[in-house]
Design a protein around this motif. Structure first.
Motif, PDB file in Angstrom:
ATOM      1  N   ASP A  37       1.020  -1.124  -0.222  1.00 59.05           N
ATOM      2  CA  ASP A  37      -0.044  -0.107  -0.151  1.00 59.05           C
ATOM      3  C   ASP A  37       1.248   1.333  -0.060  1.00 59.05           C
ATOM      4  O   ASP A  37       0.293   2.529  -0.504  1.00 59.05           O
ATOM      5  N   PHE A  38       1.868   1.153   0.657  1.00 57.50           N
ATOM      6  CA  PHE A  38       2.772   2.324   0.877  1.00 57.50           C
ATOM      7  C   PHE A  38       4.046   2.084   0.419  1.00 57.50           C
ATOM      8  O   PHE A  38       4.896   1.297   0.264  1.00 57.50           O
ATOM      9  N   TYR A  39       5.003   2.691  -0.030  1.00 61.65           N
ATOM     10  CA  TYR A  39       6.320   2.891  -0.799  1.00 61.65           C
ATOM     11  C   TYR A  39       6.994   3.588   0.017  1.00 61.65           C
ATOM     12  O   TYR A  39       6.541   5.867  -0.232  1.00 61.65           O
ATOM     13  N   VAL A  40       8.282   3.514   0.540  1.00 60.71           N
ATOM     14  CA  VAL A  40       8.901   4.836   1.355  1.00 60.71           C
ATOM     15  C   VAL A  40      10.500   4.669   0.282  1.00 60.71           C
ATOM     16  O   VAL A  40      10.756   3.972   0.186  1.00 60.71           O
ATOM     17  N   LYS A  41      10.478   6.145   0.049  1.00 57.73           N
ATOM     18  CA  LYS A  41      11.849   6.361  -0.868  1.00 57.73           C
ATOM     19  C   LYS A  41      12.539   7.815  -0.507  1.00 57.73           C
ATOM     20  O   LYS A  41      11.498   8.911  -0.290  1.00 57.73           O
ATOM     21  N   GLU A  42      13.742   8.034  -0.086  1.00 61.01           N
ATOM     22  CA  GLU A  42      14.130   9.167   0.434  1.00 61.01           C
ATOM     23  C   GLU A  42      13.853   9.957   1.170  1.00 61.01           C
ATOM     24  O   GLU A  42      13.461  11.323   1.418  1.00 61.01           O
ATOM     25  N   GLY A  43      13.268   8.976   2.381  1.00 65.62           N
ATOM     26  CA  GLY A  43      12.209  10.150   3.741  1.00 65.62           C
ATOM     27  C   GLY A  43      10.881  10.430   2.764  1.00 65.62           C
ATOM     28  O   GLY A  43      10.191  10.993   3.404  1.00 65.62           O
ATOM     29  N   ILE A  44      10.067  10.434   2.016  1.00 65.70           N
ATOM     30  CA  ILE A  44       9.152  10.597   1.847  1.00 65.70           C
ATOM     31  C   ILE A  44       8.526   8.957   1.789  1.00 65.70           C
ATOM     32  O   ILE A  44       8.666   7.852   0.905  1.00 65.70           O
ATOM     33  N   VAL A  45       7.332   8.639   1.707  1.00 68.29           N
ATOM     34  CA  VAL A  45       6.036   8.293   1.950  1.00 68.29           C
ATOM     35  C   VAL A  45       5.034   8.368   0.834  1.00 68.29           C
ATOM     36  O   VAL A  45       4.562   9.437   0.907  1.00 68.29           O
ATOM     37  N   TYR A  46       4.980   7.199   0.232  1.00 70.79           N
ATOM     38  CA  TYR A  46       4.367   7.469  -0.867  1.00 70.79           C
ATOM     39  C   TYR A  46       3.197   6.522  -1.115  1.00 70.79           C
ATOM     40  O   TYR A  46       3.186   5.427  -0.520  1.00 70.79           O
ATOM     41  N   GLU A  69      12.258  12.852   7.839  1.00 73.27           N
ATOM     42  CA  GLU A  69      14.274  12.073   7.270  1.00 73.27           C
ATOM     43  C   GLU A  69      14.429  10.383   7.138  1.00 73.27           C
ATOM     44  O   GLU A  69      13.601  10.068   7.074  1.00 73.27           O
ATOM     45  N   MET A  70      15.122  10.821   5.649  1.00 76.14           N
ATOM     46  CA  MET A  70      15.501   9.735   5.224  1.00 76.14           C
ATOM     47  C   MET A  70      16.139   8.473   6.634  1.00 76.14           C
ATOM     48  O   MET A  70      17.323   8.592   7.581  1.00 76.14           O
ATOM     49  N   GLU A  71      15.267   7.772   6.779  1.00 74.56           N
ATOM     50  CA  GLU A  71      15.814   6.497   8.219  1.00 74.56           C
ATOM     51  C   GLU A  71      17.622   5.614   7.266  1.00 74.56           C
ATOM     52  O   GLU A  71      17.354   5.813   6.425  1.00 74.56           O
ATOM     53  N   ILE A 131       6.407  -1.185   1.796  1.00 75.38           N
ATOM     54  CA  ILE A 131       8.612  -1.650   1.122  1.00 75.38           C
ATOM     55  C   ILE A 131       8.990  -0.079   1.208  1.00 75.38           C
ATOM     56  O   ILE A 131       8.463   1.245   0.813  1.00 75.38           O
ATOM     57  N   ASP A 132       9.799  -0.456   2.377  1.00 78.79           N
ATOM     58  CA  ASP A 132      10.549   0.329   2.603  1.00 78.79           C
ATOM     59  C   ASP A 132      11.828   0.920   1.717  1.00 78.79           C
ATOM     60  O   ASP A 132      13.187   0.418   2.709  1.00 78.79           O
ATOM     61  N   GLU A 133      12.663   1.515   1.180  1.00 80.99           N
ATOM     62  CA  GLU A 133      13.539   1.218   0.360  1.00 80.99           C
ATOM     63  C   GLU A 133      14.800   2.004   1.460  1.00 80.99           C
ATOM     64  O   GLU A 133      15.927   1.304   0.550  1.00 80.99           O
ATOM     65  N   ASP A 134      13.823   2.923   1.844  1.00 78.39           N
ATOM     66  CA  ASP A 134      15.544   3.467   2.520  1.00 78.39           C
ATOM     67  C   ASP A 134      16.059   2.412   3.381  1.00 78.39           C
ATOM     68  O   ASP A 134      17.291   2.381   3.861  1.00 78.39           O
ATOM     69  N   ARG A 135      14.949   1.727   4.399  1.00 80.28           N
ATOM     70  CA  ARG A 135      16.457   1.158   5.277  1.00 80.28           C
ATOM     71  C   ARG A 135      16.289  -0.342   4.613  1.00 80.28           C
ATOM     72  O   ARG A 135      16.427  -1.900   5.101  1.00 80.28           O
ATOM     73  N   ARG A 136      15.149  -0.703   2.898  1.00 82.38           N
ATOM     74  CA  ARG A 136      15.795  -2.457   2.700  1.00 82.38           C
ATOM     75  C   ARG A 136      15.235  -3.029   3.254  1.00 82.38           C
ATOM     76  O   ARG A 136      15.245  -4.077   3.354  1.00 82.38           O
ATOM     77  N   VAL A 137      13.500  -3.016   3.244  1.00 84.00           N
ATOM     78  CA  VAL A 137      12.343  -3.981   4.279  1.00 84.00           C
ATOM     79  C   VAL A 137      11.469  -3.707   4.027  1.00 84.00           C
ATOM     80  O   VAL A 137      11.224  -2.548   3.305  1.00 84.00           O
ATOM     81  N   TYR A 138      10.874  -4.632   3.915  1.00 86.99           N
ATOM     82  CA  TYR A 138       9.155  -5.257   3.498  1.00 86.99           C
ATOM     83  C   TYR A 138       8.677  -4.688   5.012  1.00 86.99           C
ATOM     84  O   TYR A 138       8.874  -5.463   6.542  1.00 86.99           O
ATOM     85  N   VAL A 139       7.585  -4.048   5.506  1.00 89.00           N
ATOM     86  CA  VAL A 139       7.121  -3.962   6.864  1.00 89.00           C
ATOM     87  C   VAL A 139       5.243  -4.236   6.186  1.00 89.00           C
ATOM     88  O   VAL A 139       4.916  -3.594   5.699  1.00 89.00           O
ATOM     89  N   LEU A 140       5.276  -4.778   7.072  1.00 95.85           N
ATOM     90  CA  LEU A 140       3.592  -5.380   6.934  1.00 95.85           C
ATOM     91  C   LEU A 140       2.824  -5.182   9.286  1.00 95.85           C
ATOM     92  O   LEU A 140       3.489  -4.505   9.687  1.00 95.85           O
ATOM     93  N   TYR A 141       1.619  -4.360   8.506  1.00 95.92           N
ATOM     94  CA  TYR A 141       1.140  -3.335   9.814  1.00 95.92           C
ATOM     95  C   TYR A 141       0.192  -4.433   9.976  1.00 95.92           C
ATOM     96  O   TYR A 141      -0.844  -4.178   9.522  1.00 95.92           O
TER      97      TYR A 141
END
Length: 154
Positions: A37-46, A69-71, A131-141
């Motif tokens: 549902d979400f895509y994180v890149k360069e500190g921005i959540v899409y 902030e980019m994590e 998918i959080d590309e900044d941290r290279r991890v998928y996250v399931l809430y």
């Protein structure tokens, strides 16, 4: 099988602009990303709004949800795919319930595509995936349902 993927920023009125391109990307990874549902890149959540296939290109349309902030990237000694299962609780910074490592994106897709998960005998319902590309991890809430599993399943 490899393909190509493009994230596009949806601007309304049927217009969009290219954000990020992946020329050579595994189809399983595209499917896992498309299930997020979400895509994180360069500190921005899409937030994903839709997806399409245009010839040989897979396209994921997103809107900007929030900027931060980019994590820092997680250290991954095994170079595996990481999945964090987190409780949906913003006040507590979404505590980690469980971390799992996988070798293939199809395994990630299997988990993020499921509506219910059992952790330590308790049932949790999927709220969203990212998918959080900044941290290279998928996250399931996940949200606790209150149901406790009977028997020996894990």
């Amino acid at each position: 099988m490899t393909t190509s993927l493009e994230y596009r920023l949806f601007k309304g009125n049927n217009s969009s602009e290219p954000l990020f391109h992946y020329e050579q990307i595994d189809l399983q990874q595209v499917l896992a990303r498309r299930s997020c549902d979400f895509y994180v890149k360069e500190g921005i959540v899409y937030k994903q709004t839709s997806s399409a296939i245009e010839g040989d290109w897979h396209v994921i349309y997103v809107t900007k949800e929030e900027e931060g902030e980019m994590e820092k990237e997680e250290f991954n000694i095994n170079d595996t795919l990481q999945l964090e299962m987190r409780e949906l609780n913003g006040r507590a910074n979404h505590p980690i319930l469980k971390k799992i490592e996988f070798d293939h994106h199809i395994d990630i897709l299997s988990h993020i595509g499921s509506d219910y998960h059992y952790i330590d005998g308790m049932e949790w319902e999927k709220d969203s995936a990212e998918i959080d590309e900044d941290r290279r991890v998928y996250v399931l809430y996940l949200i606790k349902t209150g149901y406790k599993m009977e028997g020996n399943r894990k």
